[in-house]
Design a protein around this motif. Sequence first.
Motif: not given
Length: 346
Positions: A5, A76-77, A90-92, A117
């Motif tokens: 993501r 975290r997103g 959420e983002l990677d 992040i």
Amino acid sequence: MRRSRLGVIFGGVSEEHFISVKSAGEVAAHLDDRKYEAFYIGITQNGAWKLCDGPESGWESGPCRSVVLSPDRATRGMLVLDDGRYEVIELDVVVPVLHGTFGEDGAIQGLLELSGIPYVGCDVQSSVLCMDKSLAYIVAGSAGIETPKYWVVSAIGDIDIEQLEFPVFVKPARSGSSFGVSKVTRPEDLPGAIETARRFDAKVLVEQAVIGSEVGCAVLGNGAELLVAEVDRIALSHGFFRIHQESSPETGSENSTPIVPADISGESRARVQETAKAVYQALGCRGLARVDMFLTDDDEVVLNEVNTLPGLTSYSRYPRMMAAAGLPLADVIDRLVALALEGGDR
């Protein structure tokens, strides 16, 4: 496998807003949908954050929702706001495609480090150093890298004209691209040039002109594992190089042509590449940067500036230099995302 993501942040409130939108459009066109699930976060010129379908023309007025990045590492997103409610996505990894103020100066990097992040590009410290040309010169000079002779003019300060040898360049110390930059050949034009630069930054740099060719080198990687791409040379017909200020940059500039690979000797090419690598490492860069330099008639390489989030448009120098080294933009993006994920929290 689940796709990574990606949060792609673009736009912003700096003078380079429109360049950022174009860069993000090029990134979007080269993202592999089989690998990535992209979320496009556009920042309007007024500073509003919008989750939109992409960086297409008119994105600001399209079907967007308000969004913020959570500084809480437990989240975290993104927090997507809608009618008093919010959704957590959420983002990677985040890919900041922001140029100039609040994009390359450590501001967005600081927010991303709070969030936990992983993100593409330089950290806070190296972003601050590279954005402030006088600080970059101090650090690079201490590493044995040649820099122009320069003077700093503060917000309320002045400069003794008698110590200058014209021509000089007057530029904002902490601004992106060549906005606010003037070439001054006569002492009487210096005050006006300083005022022009102060429209973009209270801190102004006056630099002794370096006689030579403008060259650049794209660098990608972390630590000692660096890919140093092809060198380019800016061929000028008149005036000086004003990047990103052309009326129609897609069709070329009225006074400059980038030549990739640069039409210089093999020895000069190697010297420029080694200097770019040395600058990148001395300033603590990671991810990517474009190092701009001068190549004098005596074959001396002198630092000009470092762009930590260089333009990625179809006509930008960084992707052209990488492509000339055999790495198309899609592969550049893959490597940058991998580097960010390998780095994890900072």
